[in-house]
Scaffold this motif. Structure first.
Motif, PDB file in Angstrom:
ATOM      1  N   UNK A 197     -30.419  -3.726   4.912  1.00 53.98           N
ATOM      2  CA  UNK A 197     -30.420  -4.519   3.864  1.00 53.98           C
ATOM      3  C   UNK A 197     -30.227  -3.749   2.467  1.00 53.98           C
ATOM      4  N   UNK A 198     -30.122  -2.597   2.526  1.00 48.10           N
ATOM      5  CA  UNK A 198     -30.018  -1.640   1.495  1.00 48.10           C
ATOM      6  C   UNK A 198     -28.721  -1.849   0.891  1.00 48.10           C
ATOM      7  N   UNK A 199     -28.562  -1.819  -0.363  1.00 47.03           N
ATOM      8  CA  UNK A 199     -27.252  -2.177  -1.301  1.00 47.03           C
ATOM      9  C   UNK A 199     -26.867  -0.933  -1.751  1.00 47.03           C
ATOM     10  N   UNK A 200     -25.890  -0.609  -1.817  1.00 40.96           N
ATOM     11  CA  UNK A 200     -25.276   0.696  -2.321  1.00 40.96           C
ATOM     12  C   UNK A 200     -23.901   0.146  -3.132  1.00 40.96           C
ATOM     13  N   UNK A 201     -24.149   0.409  -4.475  1.00 39.96           N
ATOM     14  CA  UNK A 201     -23.230   0.040  -5.415  1.00 39.96           C
ATOM     15  C   UNK A 201     -22.548   1.277  -6.149  1.00 39.96           C
ATOM     16  N   UNK A 202     -21.195   1.175  -5.939  1.00 36.70           N
ATOM     17  CA  UNK A 202     -20.543   2.605  -6.568  1.00 36.70           C
ATOM     18  C   UNK A 202     -19.601   1.778  -7.584  1.00 36.70           C
ATOM     19  N   UNK A 203     -20.004   2.447  -9.059  1.00 40.64           N
ATOM     20  CA  UNK A 203     -19.474   2.027 -10.280  1.00 40.64           C
ATOM     21  C   UNK A 203     -18.483   3.044 -10.884  1.00 40.64           C
ATOM     22  N   UNK A 238     -20.893   1.480 -17.634  1.00 38.87           N
ATOM     23  CA  UNK A 238     -22.373   1.219 -17.745  1.00 38.87           C
ATOM     24  C   UNK A 238     -22.706   1.126 -19.084  1.00 38.87           C
ATOM     25  N   UNK A 239     -23.520   0.258 -19.695  1.00 38.93           N
ATOM     26  CA  UNK A 239     -24.081   0.331 -21.034  1.00 38.93           C
ATOM     27  C   UNK A 239     -25.368   0.715 -21.152  1.00 38.93           C
ATOM     28  N   UNK A 246     -29.467  -0.720 -14.081  1.00 34.09           N
ATOM     29  CA  UNK A 246     -28.403  -0.544 -14.797  1.00 34.09           C
ATOM     30  C   UNK A 246     -27.697  -1.675 -15.439  1.00 34.09           C
ATOM     31  N   UNK A 247     -26.890  -1.643 -16.474  1.00 30.70           N
ATOM     32  CA  UNK A 247     -26.391  -2.727 -17.078  1.00 30.70           C
ATOM     33  C   UNK A 247     -24.860  -2.464 -17.285  1.00 30.70           C
ATOM     34  N   UNK A 248     -24.000  -3.491 -16.644  1.00 30.76           N
ATOM     35  CA  UNK A 248     -22.572  -3.072 -16.793  1.00 30.76           C
ATOM     36  C   UNK A 248     -22.017  -4.603 -16.584  1.00 30.76           C
ATOM     37  N   UNK A 249     -20.739  -4.526 -17.476  1.00 28.88           N
ATOM     38  CA  UNK A 249     -20.106  -5.992 -17.459  1.00 28.88           C
ATOM     39  C   UNK A 249     -20.671  -6.816 -17.926  1.00 28.88           C
TER      40      UNK A 249
END
Length: 427
Positions: A197-203, A238-239, A246-249
């Motif tokens: 269930x791990x979530x990997x996000x590439x930004x 990323x802001x 993290x904050x993005x979009x």
């Protein structure tokens, strides 16, 4: 003893470029001193594998002294450079010592760049050193351990979310390996959580991942990451980075583990010399890789901005640094032997490679492009070939074959202090 026998070449930095220069000068009548703040040479292309428990740190690093021990005219010194006295021709060390030189080669490498947001560094560590790798490995593995204790579903989701900022080769390789670690290696090791269930996000702030590759190879890499379960977000900068996420979009993504692969800046070598530098802090060198205004000082590797024409620069990768090291060694030899100096440096592009997990990769050699498993084997053979020493080549090859066939990674060790884990256990 002639004047050239006394010629002292000081090389600051024991990376690919610095060692290549040292080796090519060692066969000549020079005194060579290699100065580095660490006692080891690091094979950085595989550093992400030490950070993701695929390889042990000792398999990708070697003591600099042992690499140069056969060259009696080469001395290795452990110390951190803090400046250059150009008038007195000496490298200044942080402890006040000085290392005199006749010719100086600056191969001081790069550090993390947070684009004016240095306050993000504690929450989003980058990957440049062995210490970085073991720290990141601790963060990744500890996240699963903390999630095993966590009764709150929302907090457990945050603990099992991994955000990688920057989709160059390092970011892509980290994302793919972490996804495999969660979905395959660890899935039977825990009882209270399902690691799948791990979530990997590439930004990536740019329009596509792996921008140095062609669009078709970039698109293939994104599809391969998606098959591994990685969520790819392009065109989103990323802001904000914090302990919470993290904050993005316009969206906030809760994440306990944030990894920085978005940018690097050169060492402060340009500041030491008050030399012209680009936005990343790299010294804008002359065609012979010397520093403007200093014919006795050269800059190579990540320290140097080397123009290629058409607005392009030589990339900051290991093959380029090695080519520059060999070239500078040739220039120094020619000068001391009063022979014609080689023509201006010209970079030979040997190709780009990137891997996506343990079964897919992309390879762009210019004359041929590969993707999928054949590209992965090509990538693996190339990296094993460039490792130093038969023992390391065999160890890495066997580790990869074991991971490829079983999915298990043997270097899953949590070392060092992990404050958050201690705090969780004390509750």
């Amino acid at each position: 003893m002639t004047e050239k026998d006394d010629h002292h070449v000081v090389i600051v930095g024991g990376g690919f470029g610095g060692l290549e220069a040292a080796r090519h000068l060692a066969s000549g009548p020079f005194r060579i001193t290699v100065l580095d703040r660490r006692n080891h040479h690091l094979f950085q292309p595989l550093l992400y594998q030490a950070a993701t428990a695929s390889l042990a740190p000792s398999e990708i690093a070697w003591p600099i002294r042992s690499l140069l021990r056969r060259h009696e005219n080469a001395t290795t010194l452990l110390g951190a450079a803090s400046g250059v006295d150009t008038a007195g021709k000496a490298v200044l060390l942080e402890d006040g010592r000085r290392v005199p030189y006749d010719t100086l080669i600056l191969a001081t490498g790069a550090r993390h760049a947070y684009f004016g947001h240095d306050e993000w560094e504690p929450y989003a560590p980058g990957l440049k050193t062995l210490e970085d790798a073991t720290t990141i490995r601790r963060h990744i593995l500890s996240a699963f351990e903390r999630a095993e204790w966590q009764p709150d579903p929302a907090e457990r989701r945050r603990l099992l979310t991994f955000a990688i900022i920057g989709a160059g080769p390092t970011g892509v390789e980290l994302a793919g390996t972490i996804a495999e670690l969660a979905h395959e290696t660890l899935r039977r090791d825990f009882r209270n959580i399902d690691t799948r269930e791990a979530k990997v996000v590439l930004v990536e702030a740019g329009p596509r991942i792996l921008s140095a590759f062609t669009e078709d190879l970039s698109a293939y890499a994104e599809r391969a990451l998606s098959r591994l379960g990685v969520e790819v977000r392009t065109g989103q900068a990323v802001s904000e980075c914090s302990a919470a996420g993290i904050a993005l979009g316009g969206e906030f993504l809760p994440a306990a583990t944030i990894l920085w692969a978005a940018g690097v800046a050169a060492s402060p070598a340009a500041e030491w010399l008050k030399a012209p530098a680009d936005r990343a802090g790299r010294i804008v060198v002359e065609p012979d890789l010397s520093v403007p205004g200093f014919t006795d000082i050269f800059a190579i590797g990540d320290t140097a901005h080397v123009a290629m024409g058409e607005g392009r620069t030589v990339p900051g990768i290991a093959p380029a640094a090695k080519q520059e090291g060999r070239y500078v060694a040739g220039v120094i030899r020619a000068r001391c032997e009063r022979k014609p100096v080689p023509v201006p440096f010209a970079y030979r592009n040997d190709g780009n490679l990137a891997t996506i997990g343990k079964r897919a990769a992309i390879v762009d050699l210019g004359w041929i492009r590969l993707k999928g498993r054949l590209a992965w084997w090509t990538w693996g053979i190339a990296h094993v070939y460039f490792l130093i020493g038969l023992r390391n080549r065999l160890a890495v090859a066997l580790s990869w074959l074991w991971i490829y066939s079983t999915g298990q990674r043997s270097a899953r060790l949590i070392t060092g202090a992990d404050t958050q884990l201690r705090e969780r256990r004390s509750q």
